[in-house]
Design a protein around this motif. Structure first.
Motif, PDB file in Angstrom:
ATOM      1  N   THR A 493       0.965  -1.434  -0.081  1.00  8.11           N
ATOM      2  CA  THR A 493      -0.007  -0.032  -0.043  1.00  8.11           C
ATOM      3  C   THR A 493       0.960   1.392  -0.165  1.00  8.11           C
ATOM      4  O   THR A 493       0.222   2.401   0.075  1.00  8.11           O
ATOM      5  N   GLY A 494       2.264   1.214  -0.064  1.00  9.60           N
ATOM      6  CA  GLY A 494       2.988   2.292  -0.299  1.00  9.60           C
ATOM      7  C   GLY A 494       3.173   3.173   1.108  1.00  9.60           C
ATOM      8  O   GLY A 494       3.143   4.344   0.946  1.00  9.60           O
ATOM      9  N   GLY A 495       2.813   2.537   2.313  1.00  6.69           N
ATOM     10  CA  GLY A 495       3.069   3.407   3.355  1.00  6.69           C
ATOM     11  C   GLY A 495       1.947   2.955   4.414  1.00  6.69           C
ATOM     12  O   GLY A 495       1.875   3.713   5.530  1.00  6.69           O
ATOM     13  N   PHE A 496       1.120   1.967   4.088  1.00  6.53           N
ATOM     14  CA  PHE A 496       0.098   1.847   5.341  1.00  6.53           C
ATOM     15  C   PHE A 496       0.647   1.573   6.614  1.00  6.53           C
ATOM     16  O   PHE A 496       0.144   1.878   7.838  1.00  6.53           O
ATOM     17  N   PHE A 697     -14.564   6.629   2.692  1.00  4.64           N
ATOM     18  CA  PHE A 697     -13.404   5.766   2.316  1.00  4.64           C
ATOM     19  C   PHE A 697     -12.651   5.430   3.281  1.00  4.64           C
ATOM     20  O   PHE A 697     -12.537   5.929   4.591  1.00  4.64           O
ATOM     21  N   PRO A 698     -11.734   4.156   3.231  1.00  2.26           N
ATOM     22  CA  PRO A 698     -10.692   3.692   4.291  1.00  2.26           C
ATOM     23  C   PRO A 698      -9.657   4.589   4.272  1.00  2.26           C
ATOM     24  O   PRO A 698      -9.381   5.402   3.459  1.00  2.26           O
ATOM     25  N   GLY A 699      -8.852   4.325   5.249  1.00  4.02           N
ATOM     26  CA  GLY A 699      -7.576   5.106   5.606  1.00  4.02           C
ATOM     27  C   GLY A 699      -7.559   6.001   6.627  1.00  4.02           C
ATOM     28  O   GLY A 699      -8.754   6.183   7.250  1.00  4.02           O
ATOM     29  N   ASP A 714      -3.328   8.887   2.122  1.00  3.67           N
ATOM     30  CA  ASP A 714      -3.408   7.328   2.620  1.00  3.67           C
ATOM     31  C   ASP A 714      -3.417   6.772   1.271  1.00  3.67           C
ATOM     32  O   ASP A 714      -4.434   6.830   0.724  1.00  3.67           O
ATOM     33  N   PRO A 715      -2.781   5.565   1.155  1.00  3.24           N
ATOM     34  CA  PRO A 715      -2.725   4.855  -0.003  1.00  3.24           C
ATOM     35  C   PRO A 715      -4.090   4.261  -0.296  1.00  3.24           C
ATOM     36  O   PRO A 715      -4.497   3.805  -1.281  1.00  3.24           O
ATOM     37  N   GLN A 716      -4.837   3.922   0.632  1.00  2.00           N
ATOM     38  CA  GLN A 716      -6.232   3.029   0.653  1.00  2.00           C
ATOM     39  C   GLN A 716      -7.301   4.092   0.180  1.00  2.00           C
ATOM     40  O   GLN A 716      -8.318   3.510  -0.234  1.00  2.00           O
ATOM     41  N   ALA A 771      -8.957  -1.140  -4.830  1.00  2.72           N
ATOM     42  CA  ALA A 771     -10.155   0.008  -4.735  1.00  2.72           C
ATOM     43  C   ALA A 771     -10.748  -0.279  -3.325  1.00  2.72           C
ATOM     44  O   ALA A 771     -10.972  -1.483  -3.215  1.00  2.72           O
ATOM     45  N   ALA A 772     -11.257   0.749  -2.691  1.00  7.37           N
ATOM     46  CA  ALA A 772     -11.953   0.545  -1.651  1.00  7.37           C
ATOM     47  C   ALA A 772     -12.778   1.480  -1.165  1.00  7.37           C
ATOM     48  O   ALA A 772     -12.592   2.606  -1.311  1.00  7.37           O
TER      49      ALA A 772
END
Length: 781
Positions: A493-496, A697-699, A714-716, A771-772
């Motif tokens: 996720t590039g940083g989660f 959205f999540p994150g 946030d990546p998500q 996608a989320a």
């Protein structure tokens, strides 16, 4: 009557009167959230702040970073107005976050922009409340104020007043009962209360900031600074020097000075001590001299950050029993999750610093066990003054005991209380009732409004009758399956997960019971596997249990009758996957849409490795003592595999009524192996007239605000997306958004649309291959 004077032929008002529906006094995060919440619901609002910037202790004047429940609980970060602000600040700010001292004007301007941009909201900065006008003994008519450096007096009339001054200034002037100090243990039977009551309060702090100059920099303290010469004062008393660039919360002083009336004396004494402490760092301790050689003292605060003063008596008095026992309140409107953090009275003048610090922040001591709490619900009644029908409180002046204040006082929690107070005030005015009657008349409407506006409540879910989505079925283009994850996994996720040197390689022996939450998506689990290392030369046995749990913060070590138990044999050697053929079905109590917790019991000869990634909603904890568990490390995923893979991220999650991992994952995620765009949407049996779509959205939930780097998105969180409707036999794009990073978005559809199907198409994320979406809501207007 307005007083005027003539200057150069023009007339200037020296005093005037203004009238509003809601008057908020105090511009910290509680006050800001209260004012914005009420204004967004249509009330005319005025907020009065006695400083030149908003943000209170979090502002660039004081620079205490915003703490909250996510410091101790995975996915517990506060949402709503405070979330909007913190997400915006991280996306815009070039500076990293450190523990304290590093807040800059980007944060001030983030808040200021929201205040300026919110319709129905007016503010007065540099303005202090000097008097309260009463309309009878139980109702406030107006507050009188003075604008500093402007020789101007304002009378601000209102229908509802919200005291967010911290010191409870308005409530005090209105004649409300309040407490100051520490209750005795005998009064409420609180474990954290001393045997005898006293007037002692937690102290106030000022912060420092240092700058690395890249070359040696000398420092000479003034003669009036405190001179420190005893290393034991720091190293034996819990005053740690973890980060020399940031401030130290323990530069704190309270008694013998009065926390309110002695504030200026406290400020001066804190300055003396702060300079003396920096002198110790630069010129005293041999190791610190080396570490700080290139550091220059860049900034020192001159506004003390206050922790405690008056607590106004409300219609309910909350004690530590409510927090520790997770009392479920019918009027729950906020939540907290910081530990019961009671600083030693006197601060720098006391024998030791705050108890947890004095223990080196050990996590399994008697003090740690009794102080760990939450997430717990907070009732509206602690924000309703019992002695004034139109007065509310939000912030550290609410109706709680000294012990309970140790946790509810942190700023992210007070911001939630502020949003709840502003929401309740606006809805009470709409209904023509006293705000004191809200808990009995319309508390469910307040709760549903808070959820709709992005907040989370542990014991309430979306039941909004106006939400058209609740009558729909959900569908999606694809959905991710949960296979598990191992040490070899890498963050997709590039940083989660925050990168920490050595985090993944650190030894993790099973010193206590440890548990991994696993989302159940189908009524079958054939096998579970865990990645273990055995550093001995003999096979080791580890007891394993699979337990049903209520949610991801169900910290009962004994969570009831296990669904299954076994003993795993671990042969010598590193990184071995040990399989457990558990063979569970619905007949064994396995229930889709819930969590189970896989626990391994203690065996110090065995290591259970963390996964190299975080599976959304899959958290871990360990037994801290007393039959209780707490978050393990950052709460991320321990290595496990599940067979068959669980469909735990299906489209139905967008209609679960909860917008974060809690009782389930509560998020739709597309199959990461399939390219974007991907979509999730709704379908109705009959066409619906839709005028507004609200998305969550999540994150921005997994870890606390401190964990996120500059310019973070946030990546998500979806970056580019479109809303499409199926009408007249075809899909039609209604609008498209690009460059998003906020977790909650509201979209009015010009002219509305009548459709039987609607979908959200995710064209790009901020880094996650899936996608989320956490929630889709639809409204007629």
């Amino acid at each position: 009557m307005e007083k005027t004077r003539s200057i150069g032929g023009s007339t200037v008002n020296k005093s005037s009167t203004e009238s509003y529906d809601v008057v908020v006094c105090g511009g910290g995060l509680a006050g800001v959230s209260a004012a914005v919440a009420a204004a967004r619901l249509g009330a005319s609002v005025c907020i009065i702040q006695d400083r030149p910037v908003f943000g209170g202790n979090s502002s660039s004047e004081v620079r205490v970073t915003t703490h909250g429940a996510a410091q101790f609980h995975a996915y517990a970060r506060e949402t709503g107005i405070i979330s909007e602000l913190l997400i915006e600040e991280r996306a815009a700010n070039h500076e990293p976050i450190r523990e304290n001292g590093w807040t800059n004007s980007v944060w001030d301007m983030t808040i200021y922009d929201m205040m300026v941009s919110t319709p129905n909201l007016k503010f007065h900065l540099n303005t202090s409340v000097t008097e309260v006008e009463m309309d009878g003994p139980k109702s406030i008519r107006a507050v009188k104020t003075r604008v500093a450096n402007a020789e101007t007096e304002l009378t601000i009339r209102g229908r509802v007043f919200i005291d967010c001054t911290g010191d409870g200034v308005v409530a005090d002037m209105a004649g409300c009962e309040w407490r100051l100090g520490t209750e005795s243990r005998g009064e409420f039977g609180e474990l954290h209360a001393p045997l005898e009551a006293s007037s002692d309060t937690m102290g106030s702090s000022i912060q420092l900031k240092a700058k690395d100059m890249g070359r040696p920099v000398p420092f000479r303290a003034p003669e009036w600074a405190v001179k420190h010469e005893d290393p034991a004062y720091f190293y034996n008393q819990g005053r740690h020097f973890y980060d020399l660039m940031a401030g130290f919360w323990w530069i704190e002083i309270g008694v013998p000075w009065h926390t309110i009336y002695g504030n200026e004396d406290i400020r001066h004494e804190l300055t003396r001590h702060a300079l003396g402490i920096w002198d110790w760092i630069k010129n005293g301790d041999p190791e610190l001299k080396q570490r700080s050689a290139n550091l220059a003292l860049d900034w020192i605060g001159q506004v003390p950050g206050k922790r405690e003063s008056r607590r106004i008596m409300g219609r309910y008095f909350m004690t530590e029993h409510d927090l520790l026992n997770l009392t479920v309140f019918p009027d729950e409107v906020a939540y907290g999750g910081w530990f019961i953090d009671l600083h030693t009275a006197g601060g720098l003048l006391a024998p030791t610093a705050e108890p947890a610090s004095a223990e080196g922040y050990a996590e399994t001591t008697e003090y740690a066990v009794k102080s760990y709490c939450g997430p717990y619900g907070i009732p509206l009644r602690i924000m309703l003054a019992k002695d004034a029908g139109n007065l509310m409180m939000a912030g550290r002046n609410v109706s709680v005991s000294h012990a309970a204040l140790g946790t509810v006082r942190v700023m992210a929690t007070t911001a939630l209380m502020g949003q709840a107070a502003g929401t309740a005030a606006a809805l009470a005015l709409q209904k023509g009732i006293e705000v004191a009657d809200v808990p009995d008349v319309c508390i469910k409407e307040v709760q549903q409004r808070l959820l709709r506006d992005g907040c989370f409540l542990p014991n309430v879910r979306n039941e909004d009758p106006a939400d058209l989505a609740r009558g729909a079925k959900a569908a999606a283009s694809s959905a991710e399956l949960v296979y598990g994850a191992g040490p070899e996994s890498r963050d997709r996720t590039g940083g989660f997960r925050k990168a920490e040197k050595g985090f993944m390689e650190a030894a993790e022996p099973l010193m206590q019971r440890r548990g991994q939450w696993i989302a159940v998506g189908t009524a079958q689990i054939r096998s579970l596997s865990v990645c273990l290392s055995n550093g001995t030369d003999q096979p080791q046995t580890v007891e394993a249990e699979l337990l049903p749990v209520r949610h991801i913060w169900d910290y009962r070590a004994d969570a009831g009758t296990p669904l299954a138990k076994t003993k795993l044999t671990v042969p010598p050697g590193p990184g071995r996957w040990i399989e457990w053929p558990v063979n569970l079905t619905a007949a064994d109590g396995l229930e889709p849409g819930t969590y189970v917790r896989l626990d391994l019991l203690a065996n110090p000869g065995v290591e259970w490795h963390m996964a190299g990634t975080v599976l959304p909603g899959h958290v871990s904890a360990y037994e801290m003592g007393g039959g209780r568990m707490r978050r393990y490390r950052d709460g991320g995923t321990l290595s496990f595999r599940v067979e068959p893979p669980q469909p735990a991220y299906g489209a139905a999650n967008v209609l679960s009524g909860v917008t974060r991992p809690y009782d389930y994952t509560n998020v739709w995620r597309s199959n990461p192996a399939e390219p974007l765009p991907q979509w999730a949407g709704l379908e109705w049996a009959e066409p619906q007239r839709i005028g507004r779509v609200e998305l969550t959205f999540p994150g921005h939930l997994f870890r606390e605000y401190h964990a996120y780097e500059p310019f973070y998105r946030d990546p998500q969180c979806p970056k580019d997306y479109a809303i499409e409707a199926f009408a007249d036999g075809e899909w039609r794009e209604l609008l498209r958004v690009q460059g998003n990073y906020q977790r909650r978005r509201t979209h009015d559809l010009p002219g509305g649309v009548t459709a039987s199907r609607l979908r959200i198409v995710i064209h790009a994320t901020n880094g996650d291959p899936s996608a989320a979406i956490a929630e889709i809501r639809c409204y007629e207007s």
